[in-house]
Design a protein around this motif. Structure first.
Motif, mmCIF file in Angstrom:
data_model
loop_
_atom_site.group_PDB
_atom_site.id
_atom_site.type_symbol
_atom_site.label_atom_id
_atom_site.label_comp_id
_atom_site.label_asym_id
_atom_site.label_seq_id
_atom_site.Cartn_x
_atom_site.Cartn_y
_atom_site.Cartn_z
ATOM 1 N N GLU A 180 41.002 38.993 36.378
ATOM 2 C CA GLU A 180 41.012 39.167 37.728
ATOM 3 C C GLU A 180 42.523 38.915 38.488
ATOM 4 O OE1 GLU A 180 36.313 37.951 38.464
ATOM 5 O OE2 GLU A 180 37.992 36.495 39.198
ATOM 6 N N PHE A 238 39.146 38.460 46.272
ATOM 7 C CA PHE A 238 40.022 38.153 45.321
ATOM 8 C C PHE A 238 41.182 37.474 45.787
ATOM 9 C CE2 PHE A 238 37.066 41.282 43.598
ATOM 10 C CZ PHE A 238 36.977 40.656 42.154
ATOM 11 N N THR A 261 40.800 44.185 42.839
ATOM 12 C CA THR A 261 40.884 42.729 42.586
ATOM 13 C C THR A 261 42.361 42.345 43.247
ATOM 14 O OG1 THR A 261 42.042 43.357 40.582
ATOM 15 C CG2 THR A 261 39.702 42.297 40.312
#
Length: 912
Positions: free
Chosen positions: A186, A629, A330
């Motif tokens: 991520e 994110f 992300t």
């Protein structure tokens, strides 16, 4: 021929408003040959050779061998590979940082600046392996578990906090943040790495090695990476090449789409079964085919994660539009995404529709054929269709099948369903139910009871579709009035804080909480055995009836005894199935036909009644936003107040505490000078252990719990540690005093010097006493007696545990003489200055009549050549004999490591 005549391939490209230099694969092809159908993974290795062409370990023949691989789809050539970066988790990372710290001490002792010792390749260490599920099922579980984790691991965390501020090129992600592989996917992974040097910006593939086998997960992002042992990782972060054979590459063609109700977990369990059956150990796997067009990176990463379970070095997905979409989601920088696209297309690393590289072998899966599945009871490759779970468990209880899943499938297929004479109670006469009382409620605990239901591990918690499916199923279940059975220990341990954000945004976290799936921590929990204790009453009932009970977890490993010592059967499943089995409370059910329980209206509720549709899941996934994110990773290296409050000195060298039982200064560099001492012959060495075939690194390396009466247990008690606070060998890898006492201490190891004795014992030849191997080694050390280990075939197979080599060295073993070696352990022995020798063809310990009473003198070490022969003189009461053993130092680089006393000694002197 060296790399001097390597073609000049340095080129430039523009992306994101910036000019990058790169080593062009199309230009290399003009000189070396066409590479259009070379597997993507081998193109990455070829670029690596081009970029490091000036290094002494790189040859033009290496590059040509990679191109010529296409002729036979295999190669016997060994190359040196330098990954862009290194990833560590805390269990395996702590000893690496200990070694760096001790290198600084050695440099200071030699009168140089210790600050010169830093990783040369970027290193990220994520603390994720230490949280345990001590508390569960309520709103305070997370806070309580983190508090215990910080208390239990304070010494280790204090050391890592020092490393975070002391070393350049080294970052630490604090505890309570996430699992290293999910954080890597991520946030840390870039797909294309960059470096500024001499006023230029260079672009090259993002590649890595990691100290955890599931490093492979990052291959879902088009990043080539795999797990290695600690010694290899330390060498890589200090700029040394990873020695590897050019691998075979297996192509796995994906077509079609998953059917309604089928999850990415079902897909990965099917892929794992297929590849394990195919046989891909030590090989690269590359996924291709038009089915990838609509497969999101989250699903790809789920498959890539389990490469160790299907046995491959890695499971690679090429870069394409899905990669870019995931990077956008992300929160990766727009300029980085532009670079990834431009670089991949310029280098021929972009997946084009219909492109089929040359592969060593291939297999194919139509995703439309995948069915709902679990895997178990003790191997991740033993897939069981959901429809077969009941009968599979019946077979296990009967004890009729070691591979129960295969037999169950055959029976169902041959009989067209459940046999007419099937009696669900007939197989459990010798495994009695037990009455159990909890919270004022009395119930029966039956065979097959699900006592652990855990949404855990990087495999699935990185995948929003299966996590939100679990939440939606929980919502529908609570609406129907279903509840978790009282004997089930439930837990939710996501791989990152982003999961908590989108579960909350989707409104399903509250529904999970109602069923006991409260947040317990961010990290590896149940999947690595950090499941914590079961409720006391449940443990007593299991013990009293010797019950065969079950865990259901969304992890990647379910080996026997791994999840919990009292749980004999462990089943891997998707997160929604984990919730379903918590509701059902037993795996002895066919959830496709039998109800999970009765709803609040008194009517039976079936799995099909609460299973969310693909449309519902897709709508929920829309709640996953880029801002989540960016918010969670904005301060990923900072940690919470507890982490920040850990006080450490801002010193270049670590202030070792003699009182610490977790972190101790290792003696590897004691007495080391700026120049290596001449290599001396080994004279009159004694045998520490004489071992048989297929001795694994699990046999050699300390692992698992520490027994109070073992040398390690005695050491800890002498230093004021009570058995209840021993923790595990894994948590104490930073203390060589504990680890060397646990080397060769496995309860199943068999030393042939003793008759019929199992465990880490030997005979001290001089006195004739039987004693622990550690105690004997120390007794020999008092007399300055060198030691050897004698072994059979395939010595050092299994995981490449660094302490299998480190502990061997610290016990005073100067050489191992075996019939053959596992490649990485052989390399690790050399990396620790231990000489690997191989018996001559046709000779072994048995043909030579060895008993372990002999002395061994190894001559001519000052003139040692890679792959040469070494004279070994063996003396006993019956006389003297000599053999010409093969030196298994195979390369010039390895010879340099050995001559210096180990790879770290070589690197340290090179840095000076």
């Amino acid at each position: 021929m060296s790399a001097e005549d390597t073609p000049n391939t340095l080129s430039t490209l523009d992306a994101g408003g910036k000019t990058y230099h790169y080593y062009s694969l199309p230009k290399a092809a003009e000189a070396l040959g066409d590479i259009k159908r070379l597997p993507f993974t081998l193109k990455v290795l070829l670029e690596n050779q081009l970029r490091f062409a000036s290094e002494p370990s790189v040859y033009r023949e290496d590059m040509q061998a990679l191109v010529d691989w296409q002729k036979e789809a295999r190669s016997t050539r060994e190359i040196g590979y330098r990954p862009a970066r290194v990833l560590m988790q805390d269990f395996t990372g702590v000893p690496g940082v200990v070694d760096l710290a001790s290198m600084r001490d050695a440099v200071q002792r030699l009168g140089e600046d210790p600050a010169r010792i830093n990783p040369l390749s970027p290193v990220d260490l994520v603390i994720d392996h230490s949280v345990m599920v001590d508390h569960f099922g309520d709103a305070s579980s997370f806070k309580d578990n983190v508090t215990i984790e910080m208390e239990r691991n304070h010494e280790r965390y204090e050391f890592l906090r020092w490393g975070q501020q002391a070393f350049d090129n080294f970052r630490v992600v604090p505890p309570g943040t996430g699992i290293c592989h999910q954080v890597n996917l991520e946030y840390l992974g870039k797909a294309v790495w960059t470096k500024d040097e001499d006023g230029k910006s260079y672009a090259y593939p993002d590649t890595l090695v990691g100290t955890d086998s599931h490093t492979t997960m990052i291959n879902g992002l088009g990043v080539l990476g795999w797990g290695v042992g600690g010694i290899e990782a330390e060498a890589a972060m200090l700029g040394q090449p990873v020695s590897m054979l050019i691998p075979e590459v297996i192509g796995f063609k994906i077509t079609g789409k998953l059917r309604e109700g089928i999850t990415a977990t079902d897909l990965v369990l099917t892929v794992t079964q297929m590849l394990r059956k195919k046989g891909v150990v030590g090989k690269f796997v590359e996924f291709y085919g038009d089915g990838l067009k609509d497969m999101p990176v989250a699903d790809r990463a789920t498959i890539a994660n389990m490469a160790p379970e299907y046995g491959a070095t890695c499971g690679f997905f090429p870069i394409d539009e899905q990669t870019l979409d995931y990077m956008r989601l992300t929160g990766r920088d727009d300029d980085q995404i532009a670079l990834v696209e431009a670089y991949a297309k310029a280098q021929g690393l972009w997946r084009e529709p219909g492109h089929e590289p040359i592969y060593t072998d291939t297999l194919q899966l139509d995703m439309g054929e995948v069915e709902a599945s679990l895997a178990g009871p003790k191997r991740p490759q033993d897939r069981v269709a959901l429809t077969d779970m009941k009968l599979t468990f019946e077979k296990l209880m009967d004890g009729e099948a070691s591979d129960a899943s295969a037999q169950a499938q055959a029976r169902w297929q041959s009989e067209g369903g459940q046999p007419a004479d099937y009696d669900q109670h007939s197989h459990f006469e010798n495994n009695d139910s037990q009455v159990c009382e909890m919270n004022g409620e009395s119930f029966k605990l039956n065979p097959g009871a699900v006592v652990i239901a855990a949404i855990t591990s990087c495999t699935n918690t990185s995948n929003p579709s299966v996590m939100l499916a679990a939440g939606l199923l929980a919502r529908k279940a609570t609406e129907k009035g279903l509840s978790t059975k009282p004997w089930v220990k439930t837990s939710l341990a996501p791989g990152s804080k982003v999961v908590t954000d989108y579960l909350a945004a989707g409104g399903v976290q509250e529904d999970l909480n109602k069923l006991g799936f409260n947040l317990v921590g961010y990290g590896c929990t149940t999947c690595i055995g950090n499941s914590g204790p079961l409720p006391e009453q449940v443990e007593k009932a299991i013990d009293a009836g010797d019950l065969t009970v079950a865990s259901v977890l969304s992890g990647n490993r379910n080996f026997e005894g791994r999840v919990h010592p009292l749980v004999k059967t462990n089943w891997l499943a998707s997160p929604p199935l984990v919730v379903a089995y918590a509701l059902a409370g037993n795996v002895r059910l066919d959830l496709t036909k039998e109800p999970l329980g009765n709803g609040k209206d008194g009517n039976p509720v079936y799995l099909k009644d609460i299973w969310p549709s693909q449309a519902e899941i897709a709508e929920a996934v829309e709640q996953v936003k880029t801002d989540m994110f960016r918010k969670e990773y904005a301060e990923v290296f900072n940690g919470d107040e507890t982490w920040q409050s850990i006080k450490v000195p801002e010193s270049k060298v670590y202030e070792w505490s003699k009182d610490s039982t977790y972190i101790q200064h290792p003696p590897f560099f004691d007495g080391m000078g700026k120049e290596p001492e001449p290599v001396e012959d080994i004279k009159d060495a004694r045998v520490l252990a004489m071992l048989g075939d297929s001795v694994t690194t699990d046999h050699i390396s300390p692992a698992g719990s520490i027994k109070p009466d073992s040398p390690a247990g005695r050491y800890l008690q002498e230093h004021g540690v009570q058995p209840k606070d021993f923790n595990s060998y894994g948590s104490r890898r930073g203390n060589h005093e504990v680890m060397m006492r646990g080397t060769f201490a496995n309860v199943r190891i068999r030393n042939e010097m003793l008759d019929g004795v199992e465990g880490g014992y030997t005979r001290h030849v001089v006195t004739g006493e039987q004693m622990a191997i550690y105690d004997a080694a120390m007794k020999y050390a008092e007399d300055n007696t060198p030691l050897v280990v004698v072994a059979g075939k395939e010595y050092g197979t299994g995981s490449s545990r660094d302490w299998a080599a480190k502990g061997t060295r610290l016990l005073g073993v100067r050489a191992v003489i075996a019939e053959s070696y596992e490649r990485i352990h052989r390399s690790n022995l050399i990396g620790m200055g231990v000489l690997p020798l191989q018996f001559p063809e046709g000779e072994d310990r048995k043909s030579l009549g060895l008993t372990g009473d002999e002395t061994f003198s190894i001559e001519g070490l000052g003139e040692l050549d890679p792959g040469g022969t070494v004279r070994v003189v063996i003396k006993s009461d019956k006389g003297e004999k000599a053999i010409d053993a093969t030196c298994r130092i195979d390369t010039v680089n390895e010879m340099e490591y050995y001559r210096h006393g180990g790879i770290l000694h070589y690197v340290l002197r090179s840095m000076l």
